[in-house]
Design a protein around this motif. Sequence first.
Motif, PDB file in Angstrom:
ATOM      1  N   ARG A  17      -6.324   1.713  17.942  1.00 54.42           N
ATOM      2  CA  ARG A  17      -5.154   1.857  17.082  1.00 54.42           C
ATOM      3  C   ARG A  17      -5.580   1.982  15.628  1.00 54.42           C
ATOM      4  O   ARG A  17      -6.518   1.327  15.169  1.00 54.42           O
ATOM      5  CB  ARG A  17      -4.222   0.660  17.250  1.00 54.42           C
ATOM      6  CG  ARG A  17      -3.405   0.787  18.525  1.00 54.42           C
ATOM      7  CD  ARG A  17      -2.359  -0.279  18.658  1.00 54.42           C
ATOM      8  NE  ARG A  17      -1.510   0.055  19.794  1.00 54.42           N
ATOM      9  CZ  ARG A  17      -0.351   0.683  19.700  1.00 54.42           C
ATOM     10  NH1 ARG A  17       0.122   1.028  18.532  1.00 54.42           N
ATOM     11  NH2 ARG A  17       0.367   0.961  20.791  1.00 54.42           N
ATOM     12  N   ALA A  75      -6.423  -1.049  13.575  1.00 56.73           N
ATOM     13  CA  ALA A  75      -5.345  -2.013  13.775  1.00 56.73           C
ATOM     14  C   ALA A  75      -5.525  -2.686  15.120  1.00 56.73           C
ATOM     15  O   ALA A  75      -6.234  -2.191  15.998  1.00 56.73           O
ATOM     16  CB  ALA A  75      -4.006  -1.304  13.702  1.00 56.73           C
ATOM     17  N   HIS A 132       6.359   7.381  17.373  1.00 53.69           N
ATOM     18  CA  HIS A 132       5.900   6.110  16.848  1.00 53.69           C
ATOM     19  C   HIS A 132       6.378   5.945  15.403  1.00 53.69           C
ATOM     20  O   HIS A 132       6.326   6.886  14.624  1.00 53.69           O
ATOM     21  CB  HIS A 132       4.371   6.030  16.881  1.00 53.69           C
ATOM     22  CG  HIS A 132       3.831   6.086  18.260  1.00 53.69           C
ATOM     23  ND1 HIS A 132       3.636   4.983  19.042  1.00 53.69           N
ATOM     24  CD2 HIS A 132       3.482   7.152  19.030  1.00 53.69           C
ATOM     25  CE1 HIS A 132       3.182   5.328  20.230  1.00 53.69           C
ATOM     26  NE2 HIS A 132       3.079   6.667  20.246  1.00 53.69           N
ATOM     27  N   ASP A 188      -0.108  -4.303  18.648  1.00 51.91           N
ATOM     28  CA  ASP A 188       0.825  -3.183  18.762  1.00 51.91           C
ATOM     29  C   ASP A 188       0.985  -2.423  17.457  1.00 51.91           C
ATOM     30  O   ASP A 188       1.796  -1.515  17.353  1.00 51.91           O
ATOM     31  CB  ASP A 188       2.204  -3.704  19.209  1.00 51.91           C
ATOM     32  CG  ASP A 188       2.144  -4.197  20.637  1.00 51.91           C
ATOM     33  OD1 ASP A 188       1.192  -3.778  21.334  1.00 51.91           O
ATOM     34  OD2 ASP A 188       3.003  -4.998  21.041  1.00 51.91           O
ATOM     35  N   GLU A 189       0.240  -2.850  16.440  1.00 53.48           N
ATOM     36  CA  GLU A 189       0.358  -2.208  15.141  1.00 53.48           C
ATOM     37  C   GLU A 189      -0.127  -0.764  15.182  1.00 53.48           C
ATOM     38  O   GLU A 189      -0.990  -0.401  15.989  1.00 53.48           O
ATOM     39  CB  GLU A 189      -0.536  -2.948  14.143  1.00 53.48           C
ATOM     40  CG  GLU A 189       0.166  -3.989  13.315  1.00 53.48           C
ATOM     41  CD  GLU A 189      -0.769  -4.453  12.209  1.00 53.48           C
ATOM     42  OE1 GLU A 189      -0.347  -4.382  11.053  1.00 53.48           O
ATOM     43  OE2 GLU A 189      -1.907  -4.851  12.525  1.00 53.48           O
ATOM     44  N   GLY A 190       0.344   0.069  14.250  1.00 52.02           N
ATOM     45  CA  GLY A 190      -0.208   1.401  14.016  1.00 52.02           C
ATOM     46  C   GLY A 190      -0.014   2.367  15.158  1.00 52.02           C
ATOM     47  O   GLY A 190       0.832   2.182  16.046  1.00 52.02           O
ATOM     48  N   LYS A 201      -3.919   2.167  11.513  1.00 52.36           N
ATOM     49  CA  LYS A 201      -2.714   2.038  10.700  1.00 52.36           C
ATOM     50  C   LYS A 201      -2.973   2.576   9.291  1.00 52.36           C
ATOM     51  O   LYS A 201      -4.124   2.688   8.855  1.00 52.36           O
ATOM     52  CB  LYS A 201      -2.256   0.587  10.649  1.00 52.36           C
ATOM     53  CG  LYS A 201      -3.248  -0.343  10.003  1.00 52.36           C
ATOM     54  CD  LYS A 201      -2.708  -1.755   9.946  1.00 52.36           C
ATOM     55  CE  LYS A 201      -3.776  -2.677   9.338  1.00 52.36           C
ATOM     56  NZ  LYS A 201      -3.409  -4.066   9.378  1.00 52.36           N
TER      57      LYS A 201
END
Lengths: 368, 290
Positions: free
Chosen positions: A337, A290, A263, A293-295, A339
């Motif tokens: 998720r 997050a 990632h 699709d972030e982090g 970030k």
Amino acid sequence: MARITLDNLAHSYLPNPKGEEDFALKQLDHVWNDGEAYALLGASGCGKSTLLNIISGLLVPSRGRVLFGDRDVTRADTVERNIAQVFQFPVVYDTMTVGDNLAFPLRNRGMDAGFVAAQVQKIARMIGMEDVLHRKARGLTADAKQKISLGRGMVREDVNAILFDEPLTVIDPHMKWELRTQLKALHNEFGHTMIYVTHDQTEALTFADKVVVMHDGRVVQLGTPEDLFDTPEHTFVGYFIGSPGMNLLDAEVSGHMAHVAGHAVALGGSYKALTGRVQIGVRPEFVTLAEGDEGLPVTIRRIEDVGRHQILRADFAGTPINAILPEGARVPAGANRLKFQPERINVYADDWRVAPLRSVATPQKEAV
Amino acid sequence: MDKVQNNKAWFLVLPVLVLVAFSAVIPLMTVVNYAVQDTFGNNVFFWHGLGWFEDVLTDSRVHGALGRQLMFSGIILAIQIPLGIAIALCMPKRGFWASVCLVLMALPLLIPWNVVGTIWQILGRTDIGLLGYVLSGLGIEWNYARNAVHAWVIVVVMDVWHWTSLVALLAYAGLQSIPQAYYQAAKIDQASRWKVFRYIELPKMQGVLLIAVLLRFMDSFMIYTEPFVVTGGGPGSATSFLSIDLVKMALGQFDLGPAAAFSLMYFLVILLVSWVFYTVMTNLDKQEGK
């Protein structure tokens, strides 16, 4: 009072040290500025007490020199160095009264009686024991005895430095805070160089102007509390300071990006190609939830409410990641998720911090 | 549930009672019995009340033995305690030589009393004993069998040789238990060697030293075998200590009544002294709170 210089110092308790690992204290160059308050922080057994005993003259180092000002005192004894030291466990002279205990270091140096009496009164007031001055020290509680030890350490005004070896271990928490405040007040008043050994980060960060972090016989970082928090020079500083400590993830770093288990993570700066074990480190304070699709995809294990904030414990591909969330923050069901704030990410190669390119380059290791 | 009352449980204590009765109570009571009766033989006894006690208390022979006994205990305590402490201070703290010292120190303690007596009896002789030979070679008219002072010297030196180790080992154990930080703090405080001894080592050894004094007092107060083997209590009665005198009285002259009264008082003196020591020791502990 004097500046204390440690020049090429190293110490081993073995008579014929072979390799690096035989040294309790690895090679060390360090200057303690006159009149500053330092905390020497590290886990138990990292060489803190060894270093302290070398400075006070209870131990002669295997290698290197100790200088007070410009004078070499490596082989001079404690008396000559004129240093006060307070130990971890209370040392009192049982058969003497509290007052005689406090007066002991002064009388041994042949100070005149009037000065001794005045000094004892002053210190007794400071440690809150004026009313028990005439009582035998035998049979006092452990923290009263430790206060006497502290008092004996502070009773001499002309010392070159005062060294404290985890002095508040046996004192109860409320008194701890009070005594630490007293020590700071004393420091402000007389400007003695003070070196305060502890394994308690709160103690270190509140007491000292500068904190020296030791790990495995080596000084890994010297800095202000902010330095230690923002830019830990060594992964040890990262996870030893802070609660919970810094999150560390194995990564591949190229340019502005790090790749963690496939990632991509954006970094705050650009880095040259790195070799060895590369890790990115980010403090839990700069980890947030997050969406989309972030982090990084994580599994949230649990959330601990510790009062002023919450600690989120998660798991990313087998590596634990902690995040600190504000008090009362809601974690939505299905959140998975996390970030990182890119400018708060530090990069480490073989445990030492790598400065990003194009910023003021502080070459690694020299920060010590 | 009701508590079960079963007085048969008392029978379980019986073995202990029997054992203590036969080993302590009955022998002691026999002595008490002898102490208040008189006999002209043939196992016929008649009541004598406290007569024997009065006799013993006013007996100048017993007074002499008691005086010698107190002097002997006093002298050996005055020598052994400081000497033991001095030896303990000189012993290495750790390493190979510490073990060697410990073994050497323990050796005299392992030798049986009568053997110690025999060793010194022979050592002190001018014809075959090294000590006696050397002393007479130096021109001293050494004869512990005839000269009372010489007899005392050899008995005292023998006891010092035999038992100083015990004091030294106890003191050594006391010294070993002092944390290193005390010595470091003393160095920082610039304390002299004497002050380290006076304010750190001596107070920390206090407990073991009291035990050493108590043990040495009781042992020396009851000493029998060694002086008996070396001097037989002589010359005259110069080294007749209490127990030697008691045995002479009880078995030599078979004066059972006075001997029984004597031994009861002897027992009480030791009991009293031990109690005083015990009280002093527990009081010292209590003082910690003051």
